[in-house]
Design an enzyme around this catalytic site. Structure first.
Site, PDB file in Angstrom:
ATOM      1  N   GLU A 164       0.830  -1.201   0.000  1.00 12.91           N
ATOM      2  CA  GLU A 164       0.000   0.000   0.000  1.00 12.91           C
ATOM      3  C   GLU A 164       0.870   1.260   0.000  1.00 12.91           C
ATOM      4  OE1 GLU A 164      -2.390  -0.423   3.482  1.00 12.91           O
ATOM      5  OE2 GLU A 164      -3.158  -2.375   2.853  1.00 12.91           O
ATOM      6  N   GLU A 204      -4.462  -6.433   2.894  1.00 12.45           N
ATOM      7  CA  GLU A 204      -3.320  -7.216   3.365  1.00 12.45           C
ATOM      8  C   GLU A 204      -3.391  -8.652   2.866  1.00 12.45           C
ATOM      9  OE1 GLU A 204      -3.546  -3.584   5.509  1.00 12.45           O
ATOM     10  OE2 GLU A 204      -5.087  -5.131   5.302  1.00 12.45           O
ATOM     11  N   PHE A 215       1.565  -1.625   8.959  1.00 10.12           N
ATOM     12  CA  PHE A 215       1.835  -1.739  10.391  1.00 10.12           C
ATOM     13  C   PHE A 215       1.788  -3.216  10.768  1.00 10.12           C
ATOM     14  CE2 PHE A 215       0.272   2.560  10.021  1.00 10.12           C
ATOM     15  CZ  PHE A 215       0.970   3.287  10.977  1.00 10.12           C
ATOM     16  N   ASP A 249       0.592  -4.408  13.261  1.00 11.15           N
ATOM     17  CA  ASP A 249      -0.728  -4.625  13.850  1.00 11.15           C
ATOM     18  C   ASP A 249      -1.743  -5.145  12.832  1.00 11.15           C
ATOM     19  OD1 ASP A 249      -0.282  -2.533  16.461  1.00 11.15           O
ATOM     20  OD2 ASP A 249       0.732  -2.025  14.596  1.00 11.15           O
ATOM     21  N   PHE A 250      -1.491  -4.901  11.538  1.00 10.70           N
ATOM     22  CA  PHE A 250      -2.420  -5.335  10.497  1.00 10.70           C
ATOM     23  C   PHE A 250      -2.139  -6.760  10.020  1.00 10.70           C
ATOM     24  CE2 PHE A 250      -2.629  -0.634   8.901  1.00 10.70           C
ATOM     25  CZ  PHE A 250      -3.207  -0.266  10.103  1.00 10.70           C
ATOM     26  N   HIS A 263      -1.901   0.534  16.486  1.00  8.75           N
ATOM     27  CA  HIS A 263      -0.813   0.878  15.563  1.00  8.75           C
ATOM     28  C   HIS A 263       0.540   0.950  16.283  1.00  8.75           C
ATOM     29  CE1 HIS A 263      -4.463   2.389  13.613  1.00  8.75           C
ATOM     30  NE2 HIS A 263      -3.821   2.317  12.454  1.00  8.75           N
TER      31      HIS A 263
END
Length: 322
Positions: free
Chosen positions: A29, A59, A82, A84-85, A128
């Site tokens: 991205e 993702e 991130f 976190d994703f 994040h």
């Protein structure tokens, strides 16, 4: 040698590999014209047209397509904005990328790098700011890299791209702007080889990523009080340089492990268990861990700073062993 920031060193490592091997490409991205969320891929789209590719905001698509491209003989460097994703695309990572080489009897290789930033300290709140490296170290078939310096960032990128297995390459947001001397041209740091960032004889501090710098600051403060701390940076968690860990602990007799991830289930527990199993007789005291408490990362700067492992907490853990 050239002075570069950590982000520039990552970019230079990717640039070298893009020039060296036409099968290498980057996608994710906003990695193209925008240069990545944190600017790490800035300028590469102009240098390598058609090989630095912006993807949809998915993702699952990014990692799934990277797995397919790697299986077909390319060497993708995919970016997840991130860490976190990563939960969104874990099936593609741990059920597909990690297992395909084994399940095909070695006839298929998955030479892909999955770049992703981690870490707190920027007021980015609970979704994040996490350090999730322990997730990936629990999956057979995946290698996990966490550089702490610009030189290591470049050298480990080269090793990750050239490896025939999926590598999760985790870069810390707090480190992107730090500067250091970096070798020019092709430069590789082998996966699975730790580095002693500071020699010492009284206690071993094992730390990685941003925590290496906190451990070094603590070691300097401890030196002023007559305690010589050795700071060992694994650089890669999988494969882990267990030989260097035992050598260091054998020299100092004491061990403190520091990581930013929460203590519960953190990779520090794996290192502690290994040393207890293979080197208990080397220790003259308990193993101490300094880590994040078992809590989501707060948005409030005051609260966030209170949960991140600090120089003072490392010093206190070391002193408790004397």
């Amino acid at each position: 040698m050239m002075e570069m920031t950590y982000a520039e060193a990552i970019r230079d490592g990717m640039r070298v590999e893009l020039k060296r091997d036409p099968n290498v490409f980057i996608w994710g991205e906003d990695v193209g014209k925008f240069g990545g969320c944190f600017g790490v891929t800035g300028g590469l789209v102009a240098e390598f047209p058609g090989r630095v590719i912006d993807t949809p905001i998915s993702e699952t698509a990014i990692v799934g397509a990277a797995v397919g491209a790697a299986a077909a003989g390319l060497r993708p460097i995919a970016e997840i904005m991130f860490v976190d994703f990563m939960g969104v695309c874990m099936d593609e990572l741990f059920n597909q990328a990690a297992k395909m080489r084994y399940m095909f009897g070695g006839k298929a290789t998955i030479p892909m790098v999955l770049r992703t930033p981690c870490g707190a300290g920027m007021g980015a709140a609970a979704q994040h700011s996490q350090s999730m490296e322990a997730w990936f170290t629990h999956i057979p078939g995946i290698k996990t890299v966490m550089p702490s310096t610009p030189a290591d960032a470049k050298g480990l990128m080269a090793a990750a791209v050239r490896d025939d297995n999926p590598v999760v390459y985790i870069e810390h947001k707090q480190l992107l702007g730090i500067k250091g001397e970096v070798p020019e041209g092709e430069y590789m740091v082998p996966l699975g080889k730790a580095d002693i960032k500071k020699e010492g004889s009284d206690v071993t501090i094992i730390a990685w990523s941003w925590m290496v710098h906190k451990a070094l600051a603590a070691a300097e403060a401890l030196a002023r009080e007559g305690i010589a701390a050795e700071v060992l940076d694994p650089r890669t968690l999988v494969p882990l340089d267990t030989e260097s860990i035992l050598q260091s602990v054998g020299k100092t007799g004491k061990l403190v492990i520091v990581h930013e991830a929460v203590k519960t289930g953190g990779f520090g527990g794996e290192i502690a268990a290994f040393v207890a199993e293979e080197g208990l007789d080397l220790l003259d005291g308990p193993i101490k861990r300094v880590a994040m408490p078992f809590t989501p990362i707060p948005f409030s700067p005051v609260l966030e700073n209170s949960v991140i492992p600090s120089e003072e907490k490392i010093i206190a853990a070391v002193k408790s062993l004397f």
